[in-house]
Design an enzyme around this catalytic site. Structure first.
Site, PDB file in Angstrom:
ATOM      1  N   ALA A  41       0.840  -1.116   0.008  1.00  0.00           N
ATOM      2  CA  ALA A  41       0.136   0.077  -0.080  1.00  0.00           C
ATOM      3  C   ALA A  41       0.826   1.208   0.043  1.00  0.00           C
ATOM      4  O   ALA A  41       1.958   1.218  -0.677  1.00  0.00           O
ATOM      5  CB  ALA A  41      -0.986   0.039   1.249  1.00  0.00           C
ATOM      6  N   SER A  42       0.550   2.332   0.759  1.00  0.00           N
ATOM      7  CA  SER A  42       1.178   3.554   0.667  1.00  0.00           C
ATOM      8  C   SER A  42       2.464   3.577   1.305  1.00  0.00           C
ATOM      9  O   SER A  42       3.161   4.564   1.222  1.00  0.00           O
ATOM     10  CB  SER A  42       0.079   4.805   1.277  1.00  0.00           C
ATOM     11  OG  SER A  42      -0.931   4.926   0.455  1.00  0.00           O
ATOM     12  N   THR A  43       2.977   2.796   1.892  1.00  0.00           N
ATOM     13  CA  THR A  43       4.137   2.553   2.635  1.00  0.00           C
ATOM     14  C   THR A  43       5.215   2.492   1.562  1.00  0.00           C
ATOM     15  O   THR A  43       6.410   3.160   1.824  1.00  0.00           O
ATOM     16  CB  THR A  43       4.348   1.201   3.543  1.00  0.00           C
ATOM     17  OG1 THR A  43       4.284   0.025   2.616  1.00  0.00           O
ATOM     18  CG2 THR A  43       3.288   1.375   4.378  1.00  0.00           C
ATOM     19  N   VAL A  44       4.960   2.373   0.217  1.00  0.00           N
ATOM     20  CA  VAL A  44       6.090   2.418  -0.782  1.00  0.00           C
ATOM     21  C   VAL A  44       5.853   3.535  -1.492  1.00  0.00           C
ATOM     22  O   VAL A  44       6.893   4.070  -2.381  1.00  0.00           O
ATOM     23  CB  VAL A  44       5.667   1.253  -1.884  1.00  0.00           C
ATOM     24  CG1 VAL A  44       5.846  -0.109  -1.146  1.00  0.00           C
ATOM     25  CG2 VAL A  44       4.298   1.193  -2.729  1.00  0.00           C
ATOM     26  N   LYS A  45       5.274   4.536  -1.214  1.00  0.00           N
ATOM     27  CA  LYS A  45       4.865   6.035  -1.967  1.00  0.00           C
ATOM     28  C   LYS A  45       6.318   6.639  -1.906  1.00  0.00           C
ATOM     29  O   LYS A  45       6.621   7.264  -2.747  1.00  0.00           O
ATOM     30  CB  LYS A  45       4.005   6.672  -1.431  1.00  0.00           C
ATOM     31  CG  LYS A  45       2.463   6.135  -1.996  1.00  0.00           C
ATOM     32  CD  LYS A  45       1.457   7.197  -1.419  1.00  0.00           C
ATOM     33  CE  LYS A  45       0.027   6.263  -2.097  1.00  0.00           C
ATOM     34  NZ  LYS A  45      -1.110   7.167  -1.443  1.00  0.00           N
TER      35      LYS A  45
END
Length: 617
Positions: free
Chosen positions: A331-335
């Site tokens: 999810a957004s942890t890779v943004k």
């Protein structure tokens, strides 16, 4: 007149010749037999002397192997995590028991044995070596030992044995990290024989099955000793001729921090998920918890089929190490990583702005990809896109970059492959690409697949350990280590992982690290860490477990629990010189910032504020 008598003359020459021939034949036979006898004597006394001497000594001398004491396991501060405790067990030598089923039926009148116990014993006999002892019952009480000793004469081939068994004083707290030891089974035997190490386990009934216990089995096991006993024709010991003491296994010290591990387990109580904490300065794992867990001590003494099946069939899957085997959409942890890629490839600049009306569309396609904030964020740049976790910005970035470019950049951060951590239970996760989808599904890659990857969804999956390891590389500005548990062997004074450093990730513009990290710092202190006495960086994420239709609004109350969103977070502190990096994954609890954020704050507080509430420097 006397009648004429016939006179017969003896042929002495013929008789002498016949006698001579018979004598010669007899002597030849005698000498031939003597020759055979002398030949056999020569073979026995000279040619085969050593062989028959050995056989004689083998009948007279019995070699009894002695099991070594298993090495102990400590945490980084010297707290004992795995020890050896004395125990009594009831052992059977199958080759000396004529009727095993009848014996077991008689034995259960003296020593408590359930029908399940007897079934397990019967199953264990399949493929078991008849000359090797088989455990009938573990952990006998003193009363049971006394009761059997009085009746032992009735059970030839069965005896009470004393020894040491592995014991885990913290029960389920460290199961998925330490693993456990268990009885050597048929598969273990085959492996030991294949590796020509069976003799090392002649006196040992147990072997490391999972986790640290399995990975460092050779270090922990030690070397067996032996006794040479002179025995009579009934096998009774007359005297001990020679004794060689076993060499105990080596103690090992881990990088784990017990207090931090306890805090992580406390925070996960009643939840399904995982917490991984790493020291980014050397890759040492400070804490690794998978919840729910189970008591490894049950496996040490042989878990019953009923109890094992209960664990195996549990919907919560306690046997799975979620930290290294659980595969979740990041999810957004890779943004932050995707933003770093965009800056490095000059797909975007710090000044590049994107308009977010609440949705994004592929040019020429009607379908709308929604932002988590339905009314949108307005104009966003790379900094605000990370702070606000704007989906639209990263849809656009992924579309411009392409999935193969994303996969190539993310690979060095450890996505899509095992980390090399020193336990064997690890999954590689999935870092998707065009080639991967063609090989896996024999299907082409679509632009819509890329858009989902742009927010860490779709085919992209990672383990909590991979996510924490990638975050450590980000916190280190590209410096990489192989995550590990082992700190040292025998002594607690040195670090024995000097070769676990990998080639660093070098950016064309090193300032890009600062741009991304500063956005994570603001994201942390804008929410969960605004009142923290130390600086931190953080990025949360909310991962969909199933796809929601384009015009359908997600409502957790209307879906089954196992279909609700997963909450994730990565965080590190202190921001200026990181000493701890962690990832948190909570299954089916909903919003990442609301549910995983407080867990990250509590973990960093535990580690950073130990010295009378003052932040660790």
């Amino acid at each position: 007149m006397t009648p004429n008598k016939r006179i017969t003359m003896n042929d002495h020459v013929a008789e002498a010749s016949l006698f001579k021939r018979r004598a010669i034949f007899t002597f030849i036979c005698v000498f031939s037999l003597l020759g055979v006898l002398l030949g056999n004597l020569y073979h026995l006394q000279i040619l085969s002397f050593q062989d028959y001497t050995t056989r004689s000594n083998d009948n007279r001398i019995r070699v009894v192997p002695i099991a070594p004491n298993r090495g102990l396991i400590y945490d980084r501060h010297g707290v004992l995590l795995a020890e050896n405790q004395p125990f009594y067990s009831l052992e059977m030598l199958p080759e000396k028991v004529k009727d095993i089923p009848a014996m077991l039926n008689q034995l259960k009148q003296i020593v408590p044995l359930t029908d399940d116990d007897i079934d397990d014993i019967t199953a264990s006999l399949k493929g078991h070596r008849r000359f090797k002892p088989l455990t009938i019952k573990n952990r006998l009480t003193e009363d049971e030992v006394a009761q059997f000793s009085v009746n032992q004469y009735r059970f030839p081939g069965v005896s009470v044995e004393a020894g040491l068994k592995r014991y885990y004083p913290y029960s389920s707290l460290l199961t998925h990290a330490l693993g456990y030891v268990g009885r050597i089974n048929q598969r273990d035997q085959a492996k030991l024989e294949r590796e020509n190490e069976w003799k090392q386990y002649a006196a040992t009934n147990d072997i490391g099955k999972q986790g640290i216990e399995r990975y460092y089995e050779r270090t922990l096991h030690g070397e067996p000793g032996h006794l040479e006993e002179e025995v009579n024709n009934r096998g009774r010991t007359i005297r001990v001729l020679k004794s060689e003491a076993p060499e105990p296994g080596k103690d090992i010290y881990l990088t784990l921090d017990l207090k931090l591990q306890q805090k992580a387990m406390q925070l996960l109580e009643g939840k399904r998920g995982s917490i991984v904490a790493i020291d980014p300065r050397d890759g040492g794992i400070l804490a690794m918890v998978s919840s729910p867990s189970y008591d490894p001590n049950k496996f040490v003494h042989g878990i019953s089929s009923k109890a094992y099946n209960k664990l195996l069939n549990s919907k919560s899957r306690p046997l799975i190490n979620r930290a290294t085997q659980g595969q979740y959409a990041p999810a957004s942890t890779v943004k932050p990583f995707l933003a770093l890629m965009g800056l490095e490839h000059k797909t975007v600049t710090p000044q590049t702005r994107v308009w977010d009306p609440g949705y994004w569309q592929i040019p020429g396609v009607e379908r709308k990809y929604r932002d988590w904030k339905r009314w949108g964020h307005g104009w966003v740049d790379v900094h605000s896109a990370i702070v606000e976790s704007c989906d639209i910005y990263f849809y656009n970035l992924a579309y411009k970059s392409g999935v193969d470019s994303i996969a190539k950049f993310m690979g060095p951060f450890g996505f899509g492959e095992t980390t090399g951590v020193d336990i064997t239970e690890e999954s590689p996760g999935i870092l998707p690409s065009k080639g991967w989808k063609r090989a896996r599904y024999n299907q082409p890659w679509y632009i819509g697949d890329t858009i989902s990857v742009g927010i860490g969804q779709g085919y992209w999956t990672a383990t909590p350990l991979q996510i924490a390891n990638a975050a450590a590389t980000l916190a280190n500005r590209g410096k990489r280590f192989i995550p590990h548990f082992l700190k040292s062997v025998t002594t607690n004074s040195t670090n024995e992982n000097p070769d676990n450093e990998l080639a660093p990730i070098v950016l064309k513009d090193p300032n890009n690290w600062n741009i991304v990290s500063e956005a994570m710092r603001e994201a942390a202190h804008k929410s969960r860490f605004k009142d923290a006495p130390y600086t931190a960086a953080m990025k949360t994420g909310t991962a969909q477990v199933f796809s929601v239709a384009e015009d359908t609004r997600y409502n957790a109350k209307t879906v089954d629990e196992h279909l609700r969103d997963n909450a994730l977070v990565i965080a590190y502190a202190p921001y200026e010189n990181p000493k701890i990096v962690l990832s948190v994954v909570l299954e089916n609890v909903g919003w990442g910032s609301k549910n995983a954020g407080p867990v990250a704050r509590a973990m960093l507080d535990e580690y950073m504020l130990r010295d009378n509430g003052k932040a660790v420097k």
